[in-house]
Structure formats: structure tokens, C-alpha cells
Design a protein around this motif. Structure first.
Motif, mmCIF file in Angstrom:
data_model
loop_
_atom_site.group_PDB
_atom_site.id
_atom_site.type_symbol
_atom_site.label_atom_id
_atom_site.label_comp_id
_atom_site.label_asym_id
_atom_site.label_seq_id
_atom_site.Cartn_x
_atom_site.Cartn_y
_atom_site.Cartn_z
ATOM 1 N N PHE A 1 -33.722 9.205 12.677
ATOM 2 C CA PHE A 1 -34.705 10.292 12.781
ATOM 3 C C PHE A 1 -35.453 10.445 11.458
ATOM 4 N N GLN B 1 -47.872 10.705 16.193
ATOM 5 C CA GLN B 1 -48.253 10.626 17.609
ATOM 6 C C GLN B 1 -48.643 11.978 18.213
ATOM 7 N N PRO C 1 -41.401 17.092 17.650
ATOM 8 C CA PRO C 1 -42.486 16.874 16.675
ATOM 9 C C PRO C 1 -43.674 17.821 16.885
ATOM 10 N N THR D 1 -37.956 7.326 10.752
ATOM 11 C CA THR D 1 -38.991 7.239 11.792
ATOM 12 C C THR D 1 -39.738 8.556 11.989
ATOM 13 N N GLY E 1 -38.257 14.892 22.688
ATOM 14 C CA GLY E 1 -39.610 14.411 22.436
ATOM 15 C C GLY E 1 -40.618 15.498 22.114
ATOM 16 N N ASP F 1 -43.584 8.515 12.004
ATOM 17 C CA ASP F 1 -44.135 7.882 13.208
ATOM 18 C C ASP F 1 -44.183 8.885 14.366
ATOM 19 N N ARG F 2 -43.140 9.702 14.473
ATOM 20 C CA ARG F 2 -43.108 10.707 15.542
ATOM 21 C C ARG F 2 -44.206 11.749 15.336
#
Length: 432
Positions: free
Chosen positions: A388, A398, A273, A391, A270, A394-395
Motif C-alpha cells: 500500500f 487514478q 483513495p 503503490t 478501492g 499510483d492509487r
């Protein structure tokens, strides 16, 4: 025909199937903008799966996989290169730490021909010593080019110093003594271990019909059994690093290079990014921090910072390519001081927003064309999850400034650092 497959999931317009007979993963995305299609075979094997004695095996096999298979070889006048290039195909293969891929970009009507060839060499590659010996000249040339490039030499030594137990210690091209001495029988054993449908993904992007493509995949790959045993998994993990590491490489060259590396998490973690955003804040374009404080002041010609997502832990690395007479120690201090500033004060929200905009543009460009999409999926497959790629934005969306500061505090730690200097040497004067 879809009864031969299990539909698994879809993301970003890409659909995943599994061939029931042998667990071959299939990724499909129709795009009828142009009458071309890309077929990419990704094997989940790379230098990560090698060990001392046969480092470079995956790369050597990549070369030998073009030298002939049971139904495509020089003896019957149907070599892989000739068969595909006569169809107007662009073909090649690449090897990296976590994967190997073979691909064809070709007119849509010839998709089945490419499938036949990939299916044939998946289990029918000849891998003959008589092919390996002449190919060694090509492989040695690749190795020598890397040895003559200061950046590549320093990068190889930094990875080999940072990773002592995990196989990321080995460069993808391998160590020279292994490349030259590994027996062809050992390469065959490596091939027979990893080149099976249940360790591969067939990605098809472009102008094709899904129903027809699945039918042909079942016809050509369905006859291949899954591996007789479990595909071996890498269980070696890198022990905790308990102090900074340093290295100096003195070799012929024109440019001094400084490399500052810190251990980073696995690609699907996590925090990745935030580290990707940080890498671009530091060294992406003329408005980036290192460009303004190092290149604009005439201390270097270029800076690069990476946080490449890998299957296992990786490295967050900054490289600085120095101008003549610039002290490596001076530039190293600038880099480390900037890391300290970011850990203490963080980054600005407008910097994060600017980088996100650049990443959105880069990602949009990466979807420009069937081969480009397949190539990006190839890297996502390698780190363990093809979603991965669809998406990814999107990562990134955030990530906030506080995430970047937290990631810097978590990973840019002195005791987990490896710092290297490439010092150019001339025959006449010693150190340059």
C-alpha cells in the motif's frame, strides 16, 4: 543464506522475504546515503485485538517490553535502553489500533546488536508484576493527559459511539478500570498469544548489506519457533448502523470542538483513495474549503478532516475547533451542508489536481530517511498489505472528480453518522 528464506515479491525498491523456519516476514531496502540503519519490529496486534477486561493490554505490554528480557535486564546490568542508547541509537515504540512497533535508528555497524535485542524480547520478555507497578504511574499520566485534551476526549467518545460491537470501540490506551486492574498474568497470556515471529515483520531500511542482514536475521530469529497455535483473528464485524448518533461531552476545557464522523470502508478498499483526496479538499491548508468558510470567517481556529486507512472499517471525520462564543450547532450545519453540496454538485478537477500535488509532495517527504520509510511501511503492514505504501501514489493518481463525488454519496450518509460536541465547562459558571 537466502536458501533459509522464500523471496516473496518486491515493490518500490523494497524486497519481501519469509523466513522458512517460522514464517517471519522481512522487508529490506538498502539506502547507503548515510551510515545509519533502522530496524523496526511490527507486530500485527493492537487495540483491535483487545476486549473488555484487558483493553489497553497492547499498550501496557509496549511499556513492559522495555523493562527486561532474558538476556537484557537490570540484574545483569544490560538493560535494553542502556544497551541501545550507548550505541547512539534512537529507540522507542508505539501502539495503535492494528499494530505495535518497536524500532531502533542506529549507526550501521550496530544493526546486529539491535537484532539480538528484538529477538530476545520477542519471546523472552520478562513481564514481571514488580516492573508493572512502577510503570503504572507513567501509563496513568498518559491516560490523564488524554483526558485533559478536549479533542482526544471527543475523539474517543465518537469512536466508542460509532462502533458498538467491533473492538475499534475501545481507545488504544484502554479504559481506566481495565488499565488499573488487569492482572499481570493476563498480560502474559496476551503476550504469549500474539508475540511470535509468524505475527511479526522485521523491516530494515538504510545502510546495510542484504546478504549479511539475512544471515543475521536467520541466526537470531531463526531459533524462535512459530506460534504453537493459530494467531487468533478478529471475526467481529460492526452491524449496519440504522440511524444517526449524537453525543455531548461536558468537561473542563478551553475550547469547544465539533466532530462529524461517518463510517468509511477498510483501508485497502478501492474507494479509500477518493476519500483521502476529499479529506484534503475539505481541510488541508488555507485554500481548503473548510478553512475558507469556517476559519477565515472567525468561527474556528482550526479544522481537520481525516480518512485514515485502517485494517477494518474506519471513520471519515471532520473536527472543528471553535472560537469563543461560536455556536457548535452553526458550525455543524456548515459542515453537513458542504457535504450535501459535494454530493449534489461534486468537486472541481482543479481541486483534485491541487490535492494530488500536495499528496505527491507529502509522500516524497515521507521517503526522506530510513526511519520515515520504515514508519510508513509499518502503517501499511497494519492495514494488511505493505505494498500500500509504495503503490500509494499510483492509487491517488487514478482518482478523478467523479470518484470523489461518488465516494461522498456512498459514505457521507446521515444514517451512518456520529456527531459529537465537546462543550467546555468552568467550575464557576457551568457551561463555558
Amino acid at each position: 543464506m537466502k536458501t533459509a528464506f522464500d523471496f516473496v515479491k518486491s515493490s518500490g525498491g523494497i524486497r519481501e522475504y519469509r523466513l522458512k523456519k517460522n514464517d517471519l516476514m522481512v522487508l529490506l531496502m538498502e539506502d547507503h546515503f548515510a551510515p545509519v540503519v533502522t530496524l523496526m519490529a511490527t507486530y500485527r496486534v493492537g487495540s483491535r485485538n483487545e476486549a473488555s477486561g484487558y483493553t489497553g493490554a497492547t499498550h501496557l505490554l509496549e511499556h513492559l517490553m522495555f523493562k527486561g528480557s532474558e538476556n537484557y535486564n537490570r540484574e545483569n546490568g544490560k538493560t535494553i535502553w542502556a544497551e541501545l542508547q550507548n550505541l547512539g541509537s534512537i529507540i522507542n515504540a508505539t501502539t495503535w489500533m492494528d499494530r505495535t512497533n518497536y524500532f531502533e535508528l542506529l549507526p550501521s555497524e550496530y544493526l546486529e546488536e539491535a537484532m539480538k535485542i528484538e529477538a530476545d524480547r520477542m519471546r523472552g520478555a520478562l513481564i514481571r508484576d514488580e516492573d508493572r507497578q512502577p510503570e503504572m504511574t507513567v501509563v496513568r499520566n498518559e491516560f490523564d493527559r488524554g483526558e485533559n485534551e478536549p479533542f482526544e476526549v471527543l475523539d474517543k467518545n465518537i469512536w466508542a459511539t460509532a462502533y458498538q460491537a467491533h473492538p475499534y470501540h475501545h481507545a488504544t490506551i484502554g479504559w481506566l478500570s481495565d488499565i488499573e486492574n488487569v492482572p499481570t498474568a493476563r498480560l502474559r497470556e496476551f503476550y504469549d498469544t500474539f508475540y511470535w515471529p509468524n505475527n511479526a515483520t522485521m523491516t530494515i531500511i538504510g545502510d546495510f548489506d542484504e546478504e549479511s542482514a539475512l544471515e543475521k536475521i536467520e541466526e537470531h530469529f531463526g531459533r524462535i519457533p512459530s506460534s504453537p497455535g493459530e494467531i487468533p483473528q478478529v471475526y467481529t464485524t460492526e452491524p449496519k448502523q440504522e440511524g444517526p448518533r449524537r453525543l455531548i461531552v461536558r468537561r473542563s476545557g478551553e475550547t469547544a470542538v465539533v466532530g462529524v464522523a461517518h463510517k468509511s470502508p477498510e483501508g485497502l478498499h478501492g474507494d479509500m483513495p477518493a476519500l483521502l483526496v476529499l479529506s484534503r479538499i475539505l481541510a488541508s491548508g488555507k485554500t481548503s474549503r473548510f478553512y475558507r468558510m469556517i476559519v477565515d470567517k472567525g468561527l474556528a481556529t482550526d479544522t481537520r478532516t481525516w480518512a485514515q486507512p485502517l485494517h477494518d472499517n474506519g471513520l471519515f471525520i471532520t473536527y472543528v475547533f471553535l472560537t469563543p462564543d461560536t455556536s457548535p450547532d452553526k458550525v455543524e450545519k456548515i459542515v453537513l451542508n458542504e457535504y450535501r453540496q459535494i454530493k449534489e454538485r461534486g468537486v472541481q478537477e482543479d481541486e483534485v489536481a491541487r490535492v494530488k500535488g500536495k499528496i505527491r509532495a507529502e509522500t516524497a517527504f515521507s521517503r526522506d530517511g530510513a526511519h520515515s520509510i520504515a514508519s510508513n511501511l509499518n502503517e501499511a503492514i497494519a492495514i494488511g498489505d505493505w505494498t500500500f505504501y509504495p503503490t500509494f501514489l499510483d492509487r491517488i493518481a487514478q482518482v478523478r472528480a467523479e470518484d470523489v463525488q461518488r465516494a461522498a454519496k456512498s459514505y457521507l450518509i446521515e444514517d451512518r453518522s456520529t456527531i459529537g460536541h465537546f462543550i467546555p465547562v468552568t467550575e464557576q459558571s457551568g457551561t463555558g
